[in-house]
Design a protein around this motif. Structure first.
Motif, PDB file in Angstrom:
ATOM      1  N   MET A   1     -58.547 -39.684 -77.433  1.00 22.06           N
ATOM      2  CA  MET A   1     -57.576 -40.594 -76.858  1.00 22.06           C
ATOM      3  C   MET A   1     -57.040 -39.974 -75.568  1.00 22.06           C
ATOM      4  O   MET A   1     -56.650 -38.819 -75.529  1.00 22.06           O
ATOM      5  N   ALA A   3     -54.449 -39.300 -72.480  1.00 18.05           N
ATOM      6  CA  ALA A   3     -53.006 -39.037 -72.449  1.00 18.05           C
ATOM      7  C   ALA A   3     -52.220 -40.308 -72.139  1.00 18.05           C
ATOM      8  O   ALA A   3     -51.169 -40.555 -72.738  1.00 18.05           O
ATOM      9  N   GLU A   5     -53.004 -43.366 -72.857  1.00 17.58           N
ATOM     10  CA  GLU A   5     -53.003 -44.205 -74.064  1.00 17.58           C
ATOM     11  C   GLU A   5     -52.008 -43.685 -75.092  1.00 17.58           C
ATOM     12  O   GLU A   5     -51.288 -44.468 -75.718  1.00 17.58           O
ATOM     13  N   LEU A   6     -51.981 -42.383 -75.269  1.00 11.77           N
ATOM     14  CA  LEU A   6     -51.050 -41.774 -76.211  1.00 11.77           C
ATOM     15  C   LEU A   6     -49.603 -42.092 -75.815  1.00 11.77           C
ATOM     16  O   LEU A   6     -48.804 -42.529 -76.644  1.00 11.77           O
ATOM     17  N   ASN A   9     -48.866 -45.805 -76.364  1.00  8.72           N
ATOM     18  CA  ASN A   9     -48.723 -46.139 -77.782  1.00  8.72           C
ATOM     19  C   ASN A   9     -47.402 -45.660 -78.365  1.00  8.72           C
ATOM     20  O   ASN A   9     -46.799 -46.336 -79.207  1.00  8.72           O
ATOM     21  N   LYS A  10     -46.943 -44.493 -77.951  1.00  7.88           N
ATOM     22  CA  LYS A  10     -45.733 -43.904 -78.526  1.00  7.88           C
ATOM     23  C   LYS A  10     -44.455 -44.301 -77.797  1.00  7.88           C
ATOM     24  O   LYS A  10     -43.392 -44.350 -78.396  1.00  7.88           O
TER      25      LYS A  10
END
Length: 116
Positions: A1, A3, A5-6, A9-10
């Motif tokens: 994944m 960075a 995207e991470l 998402n968070k």
């Protein structure tokens, strides 16, 4: 994944936060919002009446504050009314909660189609 995207998402704009405005332990108003993005911050700063932090914070609140159904609580033309007719401490409490947008105010992982 990746960075990006991470982070999306968070900490993406699908997050939903809530602040309760209370008077004498009674909830008078519930304010919801999605996190402020850099693009939104730049747009609000550009449209602010001055360089003062208070104008930015009020503009942010007007633009980002939502009701439980995801509809804007304030309209753009209400800035003067809020600025001149509402206790500053109440508005500042809402604005500080919105700027902090921490886990204590988090409501849920809102659906992407509820983006502001």
């Amino acid at each position: 994944m990746r960075a990006s995207e991470l982070l999306r998402n968070k900490f993406g704009v699908s997050q939903l936060y809530k602040y309760e405005v209370k008077q004498d332990n009674e909830v008078v108003l519930e304010v919801y919002w999605h996190p402020l993005t850099i693009a939104e911050r730049e747009s609000i700063q550009k449209n602010a009446d001055s360089e003062e932090a208070g104008d930015f914070a009020l503009g942010m609140m007007i633009r980002k504050a939502l009701d439980a159904d995801g509809k804007r609580l304030f309209q753009d033309g209400e800035k003067a009314v809020l600025k001149n007719s509402v206790e500053a401490a109440v508005l500042q409490d809402i604005q500080l909660a919105m700027l902090a947008s921490g886990t204590e105010n988090k409501v849920e992982e809102a659906k992407a189609d509820l983006k502001s």
